[in-house]
Design a protein around this motif. Structure first.
Motif, PDB file in Angstrom:
ATOM      1  N   ILE A 113      40.717  37.187  33.818  1.00 49.10           N
ATOM      2  CA  ILE A 113      41.853  36.727  34.621  1.00 49.10           C
ATOM      3  C   ILE A 113      42.232  35.295  34.246  1.00 49.10           C
ATOM      4  O   ILE A 113      43.405  34.973  34.088  1.00 49.10           O
ATOM      5  CB  ILE A 113      41.545  36.848  36.132  1.00 49.10           C
ATOM      6  CG1 ILE A 113      41.525  38.321  36.523  1.00 49.10           C
ATOM      7  CG2 ILE A 113      42.569  36.084  36.975  1.00 49.10           C
ATOM      8  CD1 ILE A 113      41.051  38.584  37.931  1.00 49.10           C
ATOM      9  N   ARG A 152      47.812  35.431  35.885  1.00 54.65           N
ATOM     10  CA  ARG A 152      48.262  36.429  36.850  1.00 54.65           C
ATOM     11  C   ARG A 152      49.503  37.187  36.374  1.00 54.65           C
ATOM     12  O   ARG A 152      49.579  38.390  36.467  1.00 54.65           O
ATOM     13  CB  ARG A 152      48.530  35.731  38.185  1.00 54.65           C
ATOM     14  CG  ARG A 152      48.986  36.657  39.280  1.00 54.65           C
ATOM     15  CD  ARG A 152      49.128  35.878  40.591  1.00 54.65           C
ATOM     16  NE  ARG A 152      49.459  36.779  41.663  1.00 54.65           N
ATOM     17  CZ  ARG A 152      50.683  37.094  42.035  1.00 54.65           C
ATOM     18  NH1 ARG A 152      51.722  36.590  41.399  1.00 54.65           N
ATOM     19  NH2 ARG A 152      50.903  37.920  43.040  1.00 54.65           N
ATOM     20  N   MET A 190      50.065  41.297  35.568  1.00 57.51           N
ATOM     21  CA  MET A 190      51.058  42.080  36.293  1.00 57.51           C
ATOM     22  C   MET A 190      52.023  42.736  35.309  1.00 57.51           C
ATOM     23  O   MET A 190      52.392  43.898  35.478  1.00 57.51           O
ATOM     24  CB  MET A 190      51.822  41.189  37.267  1.00 57.51           C
ATOM     25  CG  MET A 190      52.734  41.945  38.190  1.00 57.51           C
ATOM     26  SD  MET A 190      53.635  40.856  39.304  1.00 57.51           S
ATOM     27  CE  MET A 190      52.319  39.954  40.068  1.00 57.51           C
ATOM     28  N   LYS A 238      56.492  39.569  41.624  1.00 59.01           N
ATOM     29  CA  LYS A 238      55.808  40.666  42.314  1.00 59.01           C
ATOM     30  C   LYS A 238      56.314  41.998  41.784  1.00 59.01           C
ATOM     31  O   LYS A 238      57.461  42.101  41.353  1.00 59.01           O
ATOM     32  CB  LYS A 238      56.054  40.590  43.819  1.00 59.01           C
ATOM     33  CG  LYS A 238      55.455  39.367  44.481  1.00 59.01           C
ATOM     34  CD  LYS A 238      55.790  39.320  45.954  1.00 59.01           C
ATOM     35  CE  LYS A 238      55.195  38.062  46.566  1.00 59.01           C
ATOM     36  NZ  LYS A 238      55.785  37.742  47.849  1.00 59.01           N
ATOM     37  N   LYS A 254      43.005  42.521  38.917  1.00 61.39           N
ATOM     38  CA  LYS A 254      43.442  42.315  40.298  1.00 61.39           C
ATOM     39  C   LYS A 254      44.465  41.199  40.349  1.00 61.39           C
ATOM     40  O   LYS A 254      44.394  40.229  39.612  1.00 61.39           O
ATOM     41  CB  LYS A 254      42.245  41.954  41.184  1.00 61.39           C
ATOM     42  CG  LYS A 254      41.215  43.063  41.253  1.00 61.39           C
ATOM     43  CD  LYS A 254      40.071  42.698  42.180  1.00 61.39           C
ATOM     44  CE  LYS A 254      39.075  43.855  42.201  1.00 61.39           C
ATOM     45  NZ  LYS A 254      38.360  43.937  43.452  1.00 61.39           N
ATOM     46  N   PHE A 255      45.438  41.386  41.213  1.00 63.89           N
ATOM     47  CA  PHE A 255      46.420  40.329  41.483  1.00 63.89           C
ATOM     48  C   PHE A 255      47.018  40.532  42.834  1.00 63.89           C
ATOM     49  O   PHE A 255      46.829  41.568  43.456  1.00 63.89           O
ATOM     50  CB  PHE A 255      47.495  40.241  40.386  1.00 63.89           C
ATOM     51  CG  PHE A 255      48.213  41.519  40.079  1.00 63.89           C
ATOM     52  CD1 PHE A 255      49.358  41.861  40.778  1.00 63.89           C
ATOM     53  CD2 PHE A 255      47.751  42.397  39.093  1.00 63.89           C
ATOM     54  CE1 PHE A 255      50.030  43.040  40.489  1.00 63.89           C
ATOM     55  CE2 PHE A 255      48.424  43.572  38.798  1.00 63.89           C
ATOM     56  CZ  PHE A 255      49.566  43.894  39.498  1.00 63.89           C
TER      57      PHE A 255
END
Length: 144
Positions: free
Chosen positions: A6, A11, A15, A52, A143-144
């Motif tokens: 990570i 991040r 994604m 997002k 993971k994010f």
């Protein structure tokens, strides 16, 4: 280790990896809970907006009611070699800008949805655990 991975990748690029895989698959399968009964259906919308991942549906659909009642979802997609499972919480974003961004990314939806129609609904994925798997490699969890 995952933490080193990570820190090296960041991040947004993680994604992006999930986004690109789902986009490449075209169709993925979204699972929600309907009381104590899981429900799974094909989905096709995935969007990146303001850092997002977003999905889209209509407020009149059962899937909307299920995510509003229990935001825990899972997504599964397969590209012919690898598969991706995404566990997340679906969080409604009721801003017109988010709905418009999604519809701009999927012009074909504009025949049945409009950003201000009172039905179009978008959710961003929160607390994401994405697992890339295959029969030939160790799973990769991000993971994010």
């Amino acid at each position: 280790s995952l933490i080193c991975y990570i820190l090296k990748r960041g991040r947004i690029s993680l994604m992006d990896e999930v986004y690109e895989f789902l986009k490449k698959c075209d169709t993925y399968y979204l699972a929600t809970m309907d009381g104590d009964q899981p429900r799974v259906r094909p989905f096709g919308t995935i969007d990146l907006f303001e850092g997002k991942l977003y999905i889209q549906t209509g407020k009149s659909k059962d899937v909307s009611k299920q995510m509003m009642s229990n935001p825990k979802i899972e997504i599964c997609a397969f590209d012919g070699n690898k598969w991706l499972r995404v566990a997340a919480a679906a969080v409604e974003d009721d801003r017109i800008e988010a709905r418009k961004h999604m519809l701009d990314a999927y012009p074909s939806l504009q025949a049945i949805y409009a950003a201000d129609d009172g039905n179009t609904q978008v959710f961003y994925l929160n607390d994401v655990t994405a697992t890339f798997s295959s029969f030939t490699e160790q799973p990769k969890v991000i993971k994010f």
